[in-house]
Enzyme design. Structure first.
Site: not given
Ligand code: PEP
Ligand code: MG
Length: 755
Positions: A369, A476, A512, A611, A634-635, A645, A682
């Site tokens: 956070h 988010r 989301r 993802e 990211n995922d 990650r 994103c």
């Molecule tokens: C992602 O996984 O790229 C994403 C945008 O979701 P988060 O980072 O919230 O898991």
């Molecule tokens: Mg994600």
């Protein structure tokens, strides 16, 4: 309310220890008396004290019962033997048959072969193990839990003697390179970009508990109760502030208030008072136990909870030792770099953001956070800087280089100057970005790119208009859930989502649905015990299994968007059937709201995140069902490369700009174009100009990025000729390179693309 109990045996021992420690003699003589006293009181034939020396060696400093010639001779490395094991894990051991333990290491000079049972506890101060205190018996004695507790309490008193610097030179008590006068460069992880210069402010400076042994437990319980009451009053005062009327900070505070009522924790403190400790020493003891446990816990949920108790313990200690002026609410220097082990997002609001130039954490992750709030406040953050608190003093000059994940402590003049120059350049660039605000994000060859913003807090909304973003491409929604002490009900959610849409002033917002689990933990949901939480019960898997949660959220979104457009996106969809299921729930809610006579949104757009790689092999079935797709890089990187990650050892091992990832995303882009489905990216990758340039070259026309990345990405877009890049990129896709980054960077430099 805390109550005091009966006088325990350890109170008598503590009283005697206090007399010895305050009495005459050298530190060594006092230590010798202490071990004799403990052995007698605990009816043990042996009591030995090992002290940690430079190089992580535990030296036998004093013993009653082992051969005296072994004193200052017997040395064990951390993790060697049972004593080393206690130090390595910062946890007690009580063994009736110690010699049968696989870690038992026999040292002939001690003559310890005749002692069968062993109980040892770490001597801890702050978060550091300073030594080990051991008792041994000839018989196979089964030490009780109460005896372990007593020895821990004694070890805590002894920690003061060890830390005093009278037994071993104080310089040995800090890490080898922790010499306080030398400049240091420490490596960490970038949690938020940017560079800040300032002087160190230690978040909750370590409070030294001076009075350890109490005269009267009733008085101590009373002091504890008063300190708790003071914290509650403080919380009430915070609740009444206008800026706390709503928003996520209020939710965090509510959770905090819940912890002040936790019976288990309060009982542990009052138990410690009953053993003869002062109120502050009791809090410190429970606090040290918590920290030692935290170091061993890998479960995110438990770590978060323990962290909250740690915060509370710190506030209590400040109240009890009467120096809360140095605490979080103290006046900050003009330019401050806040240094902390970890800090909650709420606590960050305790400091004046105008004076905060950086944040350095021993822990933290990009999804914690505080990192997200710091991003919203545009404060550079470097996390996972090991032992930084041990190497820094208040008001030391510090450079927090969030861009490169490094921290300079007491930097030499030339380094300072280099950074000052870099910062002034950054200022100039910012001024340029501000001018770009109203200019179109259009490439040199006339291709228009949507640049949207990622958000998760109401606080982020202010950047939407300042930055000139086209809308919010990823909201988010889990952050408000994570900040609260209980699941927010439909009304609370409706209010929040309505505020977000109001503040967006007609710009599109993609909500989301709840994406928790993995590294995002809800404080009020029991965690599932999983070996691989990132691959486990998380995100859409939870909300499909707990449809009531999903239904309530969708209902709130429908109500908040009454009379305006609503975009809903489902996270972590791995197969079309999941999307179909989620849509069904949405359709039921739409019908239900209609029946209730609610005003519907003018239009409902439904999308999915991509993802999980499996979904890319079902695009023909998926795309006719959705209005948009957003790639969560990211995922996706995590799943495509099978790389955690959150694990800094491997998180950067594979580059999203690798041929495999680019080909994968190009396939998705081609399919979306074929079906006329809007596609965006994103994840973090979209916010890095070079990566964004590549995404555009594979046909992606919409990017959703963190607010500070909007200017740099737009600058890149406006300097790019896509027509020239596309054939070059295609020529690279069959390459065997680990990463195409170097070649793409050279292309950008050669073609005047501004990165
Ligand atoms: C992602 O996984 O790229 C994403 C945008 O979701 P988060 O980072 O919230 O898991
Ligand atoms: Mg994600």
């Amino acid at each position: 309310m805390l109550t005091s109990g009966t006088t325990s045996v350890s109170r008598r021992l503590l009283g005697r220890l206090r007399d010895v420690m305050a009495g005459a003699g050298t530190a060594q003589e006092r230590l010798d008396k202490v071990v004799t006293l403990i052995a007698a009181d605990m009816v043990a034939e042996v009591c030995s004290c090992y002290v940690m020396r430079a190089g992580e060696v535990l030296e036998l400093f004093s013993t009653e019962g082992l051969k005296s010639e072994s004193v200052h001779q017997t040395r064990l490395r951390v993790a060697e033997g049972l004593v080393g094991d206690i130090a390595a894990h910062a946890r007690p051991l009580a063994l009736a048959d110690a010699q049968a333990h696989p870690r038992f290491a026999y040292r002939p000079e001690t003559g310890e072969e005749i002692f069968h049972s062993l109980m040892g506890v770490p001597i801890i101060r702050g978060s550091r193990v300073l030594g080990v205190l051991v008792v041994q018996n000839r018989t196979m004695r089964h030490y009780t839990e109460e005896e372990v507790e007593t020895l821990e309490t004694v070890a805590m008193v002894l920690a003061e003697l060890v830390a005093s610097g009278d037994l071993v030179n104080r310089s040995e008590l800090v890490p080898v390179d922790g010499n306080a006068v030398l400049p240091l460069r420490l490596e960490g992880v970038r949690l938020n970009a940017g560079v800040g210069l300032g002087v160190a402010v230690l978040h909750r400076p370590r409070i030294t508990v001076r009075r350890l042994v109490a005269e009267d437990p009733d008085i101590e319980i009373d002091r504890l109760n008063r300190a708790l009451a003071a914290i509650k009053t403080e919380l009430e005062e915070l609740f009444s502030r206008p800026e706390m009327r709503d928003g996520e900070h209020r939710d965090v505070l509510e959770t905090y208030r819940m912890f002040t009522e936790d019976k288990g924790w309060l009982n542990r403190i009052s138990e410690a008072v009953r053993t003869g400790l002062t109120a502050e020493a009791a809090v410190q003891k429970v606090h040290d136990d918590t920290r030692a446990r935290m170091a061993l816990i890998t479960d995110n949920y438990l770590r978060e909870r323990l962290h909250d108790f740690e915060d509370l313990a710190n506030r209590l200690l400040q109240h009890l030792s009467g120096d809360d002026e140095d605490g979080p609410r103290g006046e900050l220097p003009e330019v401050a770099i806040l240094v902390a082990r970890n800090i909650g997002p709420m606590e960050l609001f305790d400091y004046d953001p105008k004076r905060l130039r950086g944040l350095v954490l021993e822990e933290g992750s990009t999804t914690s956070h505080v990192a997200i709030v710091a991003r919203a406040l545009d404060i550079p953050v470097v996390g996972r800087v090991k032992d930084v608190l041990d190497m820094i003093e208040p008001l030391d000059p510090v450079i927090c280089d969030g861009d490169n994940g490094q921290v300079f402590i007491r930097p030499p003049e030339d380094i300072r100057e280099t950074f000052i120059e870099a910062m002034s350049e950054r200022q100039q660039r910012r001024a340029i970005y501000a001018k770009l605000r109203d200019l179109p994000a259009e490439t040199r060859d006339g291709i228009s790119i949507g640049i949207l913003m990622n958000a998760g807090l109401l606080l982020d909304l202010q950047h939407l208009h300042e930055s000139g973003a086209d809308g919010i491409g990823l909201y988010r929604t889990e952050l408000p859930f994570m900040a609260r002490s209980a699941l927010p009900n439909v009304d609370a959610q409706t209010m929040l989502y309505r505020k977000i849409l109001d503040q967006a002033e007609g710009k599109p917002v993609v909500f989301r649905t709840l994406d928790v689990g993995g590294d995002k933990v809800l404080p009020y949901w029991n965690p599932s015990d999983e070996d691989n939480p990132a691959l486990g019960w998380r995100s859409i898997r939870i909300t499909l299994d707990r449809p009531a949660v999903m239904r309530q959220q969708l209902r709130a979104l429908l109500r908040a968007a009454a009379g305006r457009e609503l975009s809903v996106m489902f996270p972590m969809i791995a197969e079309v059937a999941e999307l179909v299921h989620a849509r069904e729930i949405l359709d039921i809610e739409i019908a239900r709201e209609k029946q209730l006579g609610g005003v519907p949104p003018t239009r409902i757009r439904v999308g999915t995140m991509l993802e999980v790689p499996a979904l890319a092999f079902q695009l023909d079935a998926l795309l006719p069902l959705v209005d948009f797709v957003s790639i969560g890089s990211n995922d996706l990187t995590q799943f495509l490369f099978a790389v955690d990650r959150g694990n800094p050892r491997i998180a950067e091992r594979y580059d999203p700009l690798s041929p495999s990832m680019i080909c994968f995303m190009r396939h998705v882009a081609d399919k979306c174009r074929e079906y006329g489905v809007h596609l965006s990216v994103c994840g973090e990758m979209a916010g890095r100009p070079l990566d964004a340039m590549t995404l555009i070259a594979i046909g992606i026309r919409s990017l959703s990025v963190a607010a500070p990345a909007i200017g740099p990405v737009k600058t890149m877009v406006r300097s790019l000729d896509v027509g020239v890049l596309v054939p070059y990129l295609h020529s690279l896709l069959d390459a065997r390179d680990h990463s195409l980054r170097p070649k793409l960077r050279s292309f950008a430099i050669d073609h005047g693309v501004r990165l």
